[in-house]
Design an enzyme around this catalytic site. Structure first.
Site, PDB file in Angstrom:
ATOM      1  N   GLY A  71       0.788  -1.217   0.000  1.00  0.00           N
ATOM      2  CA  GLY A  71       0.000   0.000   0.000  1.00  0.00           C
ATOM      3  C   GLY A  71       0.825   1.274   0.000  1.00  0.00           C
ATOM      4  N   SER A 200      -3.525  -3.395  -1.048  1.00  0.00           N
ATOM      5  CA  SER A 200      -2.459  -4.148  -0.400  1.00  0.00           C
ATOM      6  C   SER A 200      -2.967  -5.540  -0.057  1.00  0.00           C
ATOM      7  CB  SER A 200      -1.993  -3.431   0.872  1.00  0.00           C
ATOM      8  OG  SER A 200      -0.862  -4.085   1.420  1.00  0.00           O
ATOM      9  N   HIS A 202      -1.757  -7.758   2.279  1.00  0.00           N
ATOM     10  CA  HIS A 202      -1.696  -8.261   3.656  1.00  0.00           C
ATOM     11  C   HIS A 202      -2.851  -7.780   4.532  1.00  0.00           C
ATOM     12  CE1 HIS A 202      -0.034  -4.832   6.165  1.00  0.00           C
ATOM     13  NE2 HIS A 202       0.128  -4.348   4.951  1.00  0.00           N
ATOM     14  N   THR A 238      11.949  -6.905 -10.960  1.00  0.00           N
ATOM     15  CA  THR A 238      11.429  -8.261 -11.144  1.00  0.00           C
ATOM     16  C   THR A 238      10.213  -8.493 -10.255  1.00  0.00           C
ATOM     17  OG1 THR A 238      13.634  -9.078 -11.652  1.00  0.00           O
ATOM     18  CG2 THR A 238      11.988 -10.713 -10.988  1.00  0.00           C
ATOM     19  N   CYS A 330       2.141   1.720  11.133  1.00  0.00           N
ATOM     20  CA  CYS A 330       3.353   2.385  10.656  1.00  0.00           C
ATOM     21  C   CYS A 330       3.882   3.396  11.660  1.00  0.00           C
ATOM     22  CB  CYS A 330       3.079   3.086   9.325  1.00  0.00           C
ATOM     23  SG  CYS A 330       2.574   1.946   8.016  1.00  0.00           S
TER      24      CYS A 330
END
Length: 384
Positions: A71, A200, A202, A238, A330
């Site tokens: 996110g 996101s 998770h 990648t 966060c």
């Protein structure tokens, strides 16, 4: 000692079927999706199949989805990428709200230091942005509006469709942070007035470290990451094949269980509040956020335990085996009070005693009943 995980807004436990899908990739023959040989083609096929599934789930073209690391990167890429494109059109004004996730706020702060003008809209006492305030803030220089759908701290939903129509009418790019609401609401992006949307994995029982950014065809956008030509040259690097496959599996599970999940989560939320009220009849508790079930996320409840400091409550909850938080994961390591609750204008006694509980996979009614008794005892000790 039994433990209770009530912090699903921070991250969710991985669904067993997601883990199985990822393990199959990780135990496979490998291959870089950009390689031309059979191993690379197989890996690319897995990424393409996952992209097709997720695109169908959110109602957009597969080519409009860019895979990211989560996110935060999706928010950063949307805002910085749009800002870079704005310079070419001579626009330099961004509109956001005071209650956004720090992935948005800190990015806007950086752009302000680079010469952009940022308007931070207020929110009401429930944490909701007013569409009228958005309308009043739009100027000829406005190039981007970025407003989240569901608030990650109090669960309040914003009127993104109404805001999107205002943005569309003014020729302004509109970005929505849907990280917390994804998996709980049906998005048909080709019908919504939204240009960019962040997701996101998770938060929906998928793997950490993978997400996506929807970029509608024709949206002015400059890539943030440079290198290879992955993701149609919009995000070099990648691809995380196993993570992307796990992301798609989590989305598939969500699509098939969305309404049932919402009802169960809302029931858990209501049950938790009722059990806490019964367990601490002499301790005032106040719910922060929107009261209307249709105007809030079903799995988040932010509660102020009046007279008990947030840090004291969280420390004791942790000791007792109960995982909760003071807000965004966060910033949970910081001692500062929630910027969302401050933006809502809450009085100090509510601001300094707020704890966020959030529910999901693995939680049961029995767990709530047991945990509420534990919280009641903690609260009684803390106030003596």
């Amino acid at each position: 000692m039994k433990s209770y995980y009530f912090d699903h807004a921070a991250t969710t436990p991985m669904h067993p079927e997601v883990a199985q899908a990822m393990l199959a990739v990780m135990q496979g023959s490998g291959g870089n999706p950009s390689s031309m040989h059979a191993f690379g083609r197989a890996a690319k096929g897995q990424v393409s199949a996952a992209r097709d599934l997720i695109a169908a789930a959110v109602g957009c073209r597969p080519a409009e989805l860019v895979f990211t690391s989560g996110g935060t990167e999706s928010d950063n890429a949307a805002i910085i990428g749009t800002a870079a494109a704005m310079k070419q059109s001579g626009k330099s004004h961004i509109i956001t709200s005071m209650a956004e996730h720090h992935a948005v706020l800190h990015t806007c702060e950086r752009l302000a230091r680079e010469g952009f003008t940022v308007t931070y809209l207020p929110v009401d006492k429930s944490g909701r942005v007013s569409a009228d305030d958005v309308r009043a803030a739009i100027t000829p220089e406005t190039g981007l509006i970025t407003i989240m759908h569901g608030n990650n701290e109090v669960g309040t939903l914003n009127p993104i469709e109404e805001i999107g129509e205002l943005a569309k009418a003014s020729g302004v790019t509109f970005h929505v942070d849907a990280v917390q609401s994804f998996g709980l609401y049906e998005y048909r992006l080709h019908q919504l007035p939204v240009d960019l949307m962040s997701f996101s994995a998770h938060k929906i029982n998928g793997p950490q470290g993978v997400g996506a950014l929807y970029i509608a065809n024709g949206t002015p956008f400059e890539p943030v990451a440079h290198g290879g030509s992955q993701e149609r040259k919009r995000r070099a690097g990648t691809e995380n094949v196993a993570g992307i496959v796990g992301f798609a599996k989590a989305v598939d599970i969500c699509v098939n269980n969305r309404e049932e999940k919402k009802l169960f989560l809302d029931k858990l939320r209501r049950e938790w509040v009722e059990r806490l009220q019964e367990a601490m009849p002499h301790i005032p508790i106040v719910i922060n956020g929107h009261e209307d079930a249709e105007s809030r996320l079903p799995h988040i409840v932010n509660i102020s335990f009046i007279g008990i400091d947030t840090e004291t409550m969280l420390m004791n909850l942790d000791i007792a085996g109960i995982a909760a938080s003071s807000g965004s994961a966060c910033t949970s390591g910081a001692l500062e009070r929630s910027h969302v609750l401050r933006a809502m204008g809450l009085p100090e006694d509510r601001l300094n005693s707020a704890v966020r509980f959030s529910f999901g996979l693995g939680n049961t009614m029995e767990d709530l009943e047991d945990a509420a008794q534990i919280v009641g005892k903690i609260a009684a000790r803390a106030r003596t």
